[in-house]
Design a protein around this motif. Structure first.
Motif, PDB file in Angstrom:
ATOM      1  N   TYR A 172      94.934  23.692  52.136  1.00  0.00           N
ATOM      2  CA  TYR A 172      94.591  23.702  53.560  1.00  0.00           C
ATOM      3  C   TYR A 172      93.956  25.039  53.953  1.00  0.00           C
ATOM      4  O   TYR A 172      92.917  25.085  54.605  1.00  0.00           O
ATOM      5  CB  TYR A 172      95.837  23.447  54.403  1.00  0.00           C
TER       6      TYR A 172
ATOM      7  N   GLU B  41     105.168  21.297  45.946  1.00  0.00           N
ATOM      8  CA  GLU B  41     104.055  20.435  46.359  1.00  0.00           C
ATOM      9  C   GLU B  41     103.540  20.848  47.734  1.00  0.00           C
ATOM     10  O   GLU B  41     102.327  20.882  47.970  1.00  0.00           O
ATOM     11  CB  GLU B  41     104.500  18.967  46.389  1.00  0.00           C
TER      12      GLU B  41
ATOM     13  N   GLU C 294     104.092  11.650  55.187  1.00  0.00           N
ATOM     14  CA  GLU C 294     103.414  12.102  53.968  1.00  0.00           C
ATOM     15  C   GLU C 294     102.450  11.040  53.454  1.00  0.00           C
ATOM     16  O   GLU C 294     101.304  11.347  53.097  1.00  0.00           O
ATOM     17  CB  GLU C 294     104.438  12.431  52.876  1.00  0.00           C
TER      18      GLU C 294
ATOM     19  N   GLN D  59     106.040  17.253  53.168  1.00  0.00           N
ATOM     20  CA  GLN D  59     106.589  17.627  51.857  1.00  0.00           C
ATOM     21  C   GLN D  59     107.646  18.719  52.007  1.00  0.00           C
ATOM     22  O   GLN D  59     108.683  18.683  51.332  1.00  0.00           O
ATOM     23  CB  GLN D  59     105.458  18.089  50.937  1.00  0.00           C
TER      24      GLN D  59
ATOM     25  N   ARG E 173      98.485  11.593  53.688  1.00  0.00           N
ATOM     26  CA  ARG E 173      97.796  11.672  52.399  1.00  0.00           C
ATOM     27  C   ARG E 173      96.649  10.649  52.349  1.00  0.00           C
ATOM     28  O   ARG E 173      95.546  10.969  51.887  1.00  0.00           O
ATOM     29  CB  ARG E 173      98.783  11.436  51.260  1.00  0.00           C
TER      30      ARG E 173
ATOM     31  N   SER F 124      99.788  22.086  48.727  1.00  0.00           N
ATOM     32  CA  SER F 124      99.023  21.416  49.782  1.00  0.00           C
ATOM     33  C   SER F 124      98.568  22.410  50.836  1.00  0.00           C
ATOM     34  O   SER F 124      97.424  22.367  51.305  1.00  0.00           O
ATOM     35  CB  SER F 124      99.862  20.316  50.436  1.00  0.00           C
TER      36      SER F 124
ATOM     37  N   LEU G 298      95.825  17.316  55.961  1.00  0.00           N
ATOM     38  CA  LEU G 298      96.435  18.039  54.850  1.00  0.00           C
ATOM     39  C   LEU G 298      97.600  18.898  55.326  1.00  0.00           C
ATOM     40  O   LEU G 298      98.608  19.041  54.626  1.00  0.00           O
ATOM     41  CB  LEU G 298      95.379  18.905  54.163  1.00  0.00           C
TER      42      LEU G 298
ATOM     43  N   VAL H 262     100.493  16.645  55.529  1.00  0.00           N
ATOM     44  CA  VAL H 262     101.004  16.369  54.186  1.00  0.00           C
ATOM     45  C   VAL H 262     101.966  17.488  53.781  1.00  0.00           C
ATOM     46  O   VAL H 262     103.082  17.229  53.307  1.00  0.00           O
ATOM     47  CB  VAL H 262      99.862  16.257  53.158  1.00  0.00           C
ATOM     48  N   ALA H 263     101.540  18.735  53.965  1.00  0.00           N
ATOM     49  CA  ALA H 263     102.371  19.887  53.601  1.00  0.00           C
ATOM     50  C   ALA H 263     103.650  19.925  54.425  1.00  0.00           C
ATOM     51  O   ALA H 263     104.734  20.209  53.898  1.00  0.00           O
ATOM     52  CB  ALA H 263     101.580  21.180  53.791  1.00  0.00           C
TER      53      ALA H 263
END
Length: 255
Positions: A80, A72, A41, A64, A45, A76, A57, A60-61
Protein backbone atom coordinates in the motif's frame (compact mmCIF):
# COMPACT_ATOMS: atom_id res chain seq x y z
CA UNK A 1 -33.17 1.63 -35.60
CA UNK A 2 -35.92 0.76 -33.11
CA UNK A 3 -34.17 -2.51 -32.34
CA UNK A 4 -30.89 -0.66 -31.70
CA UNK A 5 -32.59 1.79 -29.34
CA UNK A 6 -34.28 -1.09 -27.54
CA UNK A 7 -30.96 -2.88 -27.05
CA UNK A 8 -29.36 0.32 -25.80
CA UNK A 9 -32.14 0.87 -23.26
CA UNK A 10 -31.94 -2.76 -22.17
CA UNK A 11 -28.19 -2.49 -21.62
CA UNK A 12 -28.65 0.76 -19.73
CA UNK A 13 -31.31 -0.81 -17.49
CA UNK A 14 -29.01 -3.77 -16.82
CA UNK A 15 -26.21 -1.42 -15.76
CA UNK A 16 -28.59 0.39 -13.42
CA UNK A 17 -29.61 -2.94 -11.93
CA UNK A 18 -25.98 -3.87 -11.29
CA UNK A 19 -25.30 -0.48 -9.75
CA UNK A 20 -28.33 -0.91 -7.53
CA UNK A 21 -27.05 -4.31 -6.36
CA UNK A 22 -23.62 -2.92 -5.54
CA UNK A 23 -25.21 0.00 -3.76
CA UNK A 24 -27.08 -2.41 -1.54
CA UNK A 25 -23.91 -4.25 -0.51
CA UNK A 26 -22.03 -3.11 2.59
CA UNK A 27 -19.03 -0.92 1.83
CA UNK A 28 -15.55 -1.85 2.98
CA UNK A 29 -15.81 0.83 5.62
CA UNK A 30 -19.11 -0.60 6.85
CA UNK A 31 -17.66 -4.12 7.05
CA UNK A 32 -14.75 -2.75 9.08
CA UNK A 33 -17.11 -0.94 11.45
CA UNK A 34 -19.18 -4.11 11.84
CA UNK A 35 -16.05 -6.09 12.72
CA UNK A 36 -16.71 -8.62 9.96
CA UNK A 37 -13.00 -8.97 9.22
CA UNK A 38 -13.07 -12.33 7.42
CA UNK A 39 -15.59 -10.98 4.94
CA UNK A 40 -13.74 -7.67 4.79
CA UNK A 41 -10.49 -9.38 3.83
CA UNK A 42 -12.21 -11.43 1.12
CA UNK A 43 -14.22 -8.55 -0.37
CA UNK A 44 -11.34 -6.06 -0.18
CA UNK A 45 -8.94 -8.57 -1.76
CA UNK A 46 -11.41 -9.23 -4.60
CA UNK A 47 -11.94 -5.51 -5.11
CA UNK A 48 -8.20 -4.87 -5.23
CA UNK A 49 -7.68 -7.67 -7.77
CA UNK A 50 -10.16 -5.93 -10.07
CA UNK A 51 -9.51 -2.24 -9.43
CA UNK A 52 -5.96 -2.06 -8.01
CA UNK A 53 -7.18 0.72 -5.75
CA UNK A 54 -4.81 1.33 -2.85
CA UNK A 55 -7.79 1.98 -0.57
CA UNK A 56 -8.91 -1.63 -0.97
CA UNK A 57 -5.42 -2.79 -0.13
CA UNK A 58 -5.53 -0.81 3.11
CA UNK A 59 -8.67 -2.68 4.12
CA UNK A 60 -6.99 -5.98 3.25
CA UNK A 61 -4.16 -5.08 5.65
CA UNK A 62 -6.59 -3.89 8.33
CA UNK A 63 -8.60 -7.13 8.17
CA UNK A 64 -5.45 -9.26 8.27
CA UNK A 65 -4.15 -7.37 11.30
CA UNK A 66 -7.44 -7.82 13.15
CA UNK A 67 -7.43 -11.53 12.27
CA UNK A 68 -3.92 -11.95 13.68
CA UNK A 69 -2.23 -12.42 10.29
CA UNK A 70 0.51 -9.98 11.22
CA UNK A 71 3.14 -10.89 8.61
CA UNK A 72 0.54 -10.86 5.82
CA UNK A 73 -0.86 -7.55 7.04
CA UNK A 74 2.63 -6.06 7.11
CA UNK A 75 3.29 -7.19 3.53
CA UNK A 76 -0.07 -5.79 2.36
CA UNK A 77 0.56 -2.45 4.01
CA UNK A 78 4.09 -2.26 2.66
CA UNK A 79 2.59 -2.66 -0.83
CA UNK A 80 0.00 0.00 0.00
CA UNK A 81 2.72 2.48 1.01
CA UNK A 82 4.70 1.69 -2.15
CA UNK A 83 1.62 2.38 -4.29
CA UNK A 84 0.42 5.46 -2.41
CA UNK A 85 3.78 7.09 -1.86
CA UNK A 86 4.64 8.89 1.34
CA UNK A 87 2.34 11.86 0.78
CA UNK A 88 -0.50 9.71 -0.56
CA UNK A 89 -0.69 7.54 2.55
CA UNK A 90 -3.76 8.19 4.69
CA UNK A 91 -3.57 8.92 8.41
CA UNK A 92 -5.35 5.64 9.19
CA UNK A 93 -2.90 3.66 7.05
CA UNK A 94 0.09 5.44 8.62
CA UNK A 95 -1.12 4.60 12.13
CA UNK A 96 -1.67 0.97 11.14
CA UNK A 97 1.82 0.94 9.61
CA UNK A 98 3.35 2.15 12.88
CA UNK A 99 1.52 -0.58 14.79
CA UNK A 100 2.48 -3.33 12.34
CA UNK A 101 6.02 -2.07 11.91
CA UNK A 102 6.57 -2.28 15.65
CA UNK A 103 5.15 -5.81 15.86
CA UNK A 104 7.39 -7.20 13.09
CA UNK A 105 10.48 -5.14 14.04
CA UNK A 106 10.34 -3.00 10.89
CA UNK A 107 11.81 0.11 12.47
CA UNK A 108 12.24 1.86 9.13
CA UNK A 109 8.50 1.69 8.47
CA UNK A 110 7.68 2.91 11.98
CA UNK A 111 10.00 5.90 11.56
CA UNK A 112 8.81 6.79 8.04
CA UNK A 113 5.12 6.63 8.92
CA UNK A 114 5.55 8.07 12.41
CA UNK A 115 7.35 11.15 11.10
CA UNK A 116 4.64 11.48 8.42
CA UNK A 117 2.01 11.53 11.18
CA UNK A 118 4.04 14.19 12.97
CA UNK A 119 4.08 16.33 9.80
CA UNK A 120 0.32 15.88 9.46
CA UNK A 121 -0.17 16.80 13.15
CA UNK A 122 -1.80 13.40 13.67
CA UNK A 123 0.73 11.85 16.04
CA UNK A 124 -1.03 10.65 19.19
CA UNK A 125 0.52 9.33 22.41
CA UNK A 126 0.44 5.66 21.34
CA UNK A 127 2.09 6.23 17.96
CA UNK A 128 4.51 8.74 19.47
CA UNK A 129 5.70 6.08 21.91
CA UNK A 130 6.27 3.57 19.08
CA UNK A 131 8.08 6.21 17.03
CA UNK A 132 10.22 7.21 19.99
CA UNK A 133 11.36 3.63 20.55
CA UNK A 134 12.12 3.14 16.85
CA UNK A 135 14.15 6.36 16.72
CA UNK A 136 16.16 5.32 19.77
CA UNK A 137 16.76 1.91 18.22
CA UNK A 138 18.04 3.61 15.07
CA UNK A 139 20.34 5.85 17.19
CA UNK A 140 18.51 8.98 16.00
CA UNK A 141 18.75 10.53 19.44
CA UNK A 142 17.98 14.14 18.43
CA UNK A 143 14.73 13.16 16.73
CA UNK A 144 13.89 10.86 19.65
CA UNK A 145 14.47 13.69 22.13
CA UNK A 146 12.19 16.00 20.11
CA UNK A 147 9.40 13.41 20.04
CA UNK A 148 9.76 12.72 23.77
CA UNK A 149 9.75 16.36 24.88
CA UNK A 150 6.90 17.29 22.50
CA UNK A 151 4.54 14.34 22.89
CA UNK A 152 5.52 12.12 25.81
CA UNK A 153 7.17 14.08 28.59
CA UNK A 154 3.91 15.11 30.18
CA UNK A 155 2.26 11.69 29.90
CA UNK A 156 5.03 9.28 30.90
CA UNK A 157 6.06 9.02 34.53
CA UNK A 158 9.63 8.15 35.48
CA UNK A 159 9.01 4.41 35.57
CA UNK A 160 7.20 4.35 32.21
CA UNK A 161 9.97 6.42 30.65
CA UNK A 162 12.69 4.12 32.00
CA UNK A 163 10.82 1.07 30.74
CA UNK A 164 10.58 2.58 27.26
CA UNK A 165 14.35 3.08 27.27
CA UNK A 166 14.96 -0.49 28.46
CA UNK A 167 12.69 -1.91 25.76
CA UNK A 168 14.29 0.21 23.03
CA UNK A 169 17.81 -0.97 23.97
CA UNK A 170 19.15 2.57 23.71
CA UNK A 171 22.41 3.96 25.09
CA UNK A 172 23.07 2.45 28.51
CA UNK A 173 24.07 5.86 29.87
CA UNK A 174 20.52 7.08 29.15
CA UNK A 175 19.08 4.00 30.84
CA UNK A 176 21.17 4.52 33.98
CA UNK A 177 20.16 8.19 34.09
CA UNK A 178 16.48 7.21 33.90
CA UNK A 179 16.94 4.75 36.79
CA UNK A 180 18.05 7.58 39.10
CA UNK A 181 14.47 8.89 39.31
CA UNK A 182 13.10 5.52 40.49
CA UNK A 183 12.65 4.14 43.97
CA UNK A 184 14.81 1.14 44.86
CA UNK A 185 11.82 -1.17 44.53
CA UNK A 186 10.92 0.21 41.09
CA UNK A 187 14.53 -0.05 39.95
CA UNK A 188 14.92 -3.67 41.10
CA UNK A 189 11.63 -4.70 39.49
CA UNK A 190 12.65 -3.01 36.25
CA UNK A 191 16.03 -4.75 36.36
CA UNK A 192 14.16 -8.04 36.78
CA UNK A 193 12.07 -7.16 33.72
CA UNK A 194 15.18 -6.20 31.75
CA UNK A 195 16.80 -9.53 32.62
CA UNK A 196 14.04 -11.31 30.69
CA UNK A 197 15.01 -9.53 27.47
CA UNK A 198 17.72 -10.74 25.10
CA UNK A 199 20.99 -8.79 25.31
CA UNK A 200 24.39 -9.10 23.71
CA UNK A 201 27.33 -9.88 25.99
CA UNK A 202 28.37 -6.26 26.50
CA UNK A 203 24.88 -4.97 27.29
CA UNK A 204 24.27 -7.89 29.65
CA UNK A 205 27.52 -7.08 31.46
CA UNK A 206 26.53 -3.40 31.67
CA UNK A 207 23.28 -4.42 33.34
CA UNK A 208 25.07 -6.89 35.61
CA UNK A 209 27.56 -4.29 36.79
CA UNK A 210 24.83 -1.73 37.43
CA UNK A 211 22.50 -4.19 39.16
CA UNK A 212 25.34 -5.26 41.47
CA UNK A 213 25.42 -1.74 42.95
CA UNK A 214 21.99 -2.42 44.50
CA UNK A 215 23.43 -5.15 46.74
CA UNK A 216 24.59 -2.46 49.17
CA UNK A 217 21.08 -1.04 49.52
CA UNK A 218 18.57 -1.96 52.21
CA UNK A 219 16.17 -4.35 50.48
CA UNK A 220 13.44 -6.61 51.81
CA UNK A 221 13.43 -10.34 51.07
CA UNK A 222 11.30 -10.09 47.91
CA UNK A 223 13.46 -7.33 46.47
CA UNK A 224 16.63 -9.27 47.27
CA UNK A 225 15.28 -12.37 45.54
CA UNK A 226 14.33 -10.32 42.48
CA UNK A 227 17.73 -8.63 42.42
CA UNK A 228 19.65 -11.92 42.73
CA UNK A 229 17.48 -13.47 40.01
CA UNK A 230 18.18 -10.54 37.69
CA UNK A 231 21.91 -10.68 38.47
CA UNK A 232 21.99 -14.41 37.72
CA UNK A 233 20.29 -13.86 34.34
CA UNK A 234 22.52 -10.94 33.38
CA UNK A 235 25.64 -12.90 34.40
CA UNK A 236 24.51 -15.88 32.32
CA UNK A 237 23.98 -13.71 29.23
CA UNK A 238 27.37 -12.07 29.85
CA UNK A 239 29.09 -15.48 29.95
CA UNK A 240 29.90 -15.05 33.64
CA UNK A 241 29.04 -18.60 34.66
CA UNK A 242 30.53 -18.48 38.16
CA UNK A 243 28.64 -15.30 38.99
CA UNK A 244 25.46 -16.69 37.44
CA UNK A 245 25.65 -19.79 39.67
CA UNK A 246 26.44 -17.67 42.72
CA UNK A 247 23.46 -15.35 42.36
CA UNK A 248 21.08 -18.13 41.38
CA UNK A 249 22.07 -19.96 44.57
CA UNK A 250 21.46 -16.77 46.59
CA UNK A 251 18.04 -16.35 44.96
CA UNK A 252 17.14 -19.94 45.75
CA UNK A 253 17.89 -19.48 49.46
CA UNK A 254 15.16 -16.86 49.78
CA UNK A 255 11.68 -18.37 50.05
Amino acid sequence: MMRQCYCTLLLFSFCLLLAGCRKGEPSLDQLAMQGDYERLERVAREDFSHTYQKGSLYYVALAQERLGKIEEAHASLRLYVAMAGRQGTSVSAAKLAVLLGNRVADGALVIEMGLLLEEQKALDEATAKELYQALLGAKRTEDAHRIFTTYLQGSLDGLAYAKVLVESNTSFSLIKEAFTSLTDEQAVNLLLFASLLQHDVQRAYDYFSYAATFESKVLDATMKKNLYTALARFASQADQRVQANKYQSLANTIP
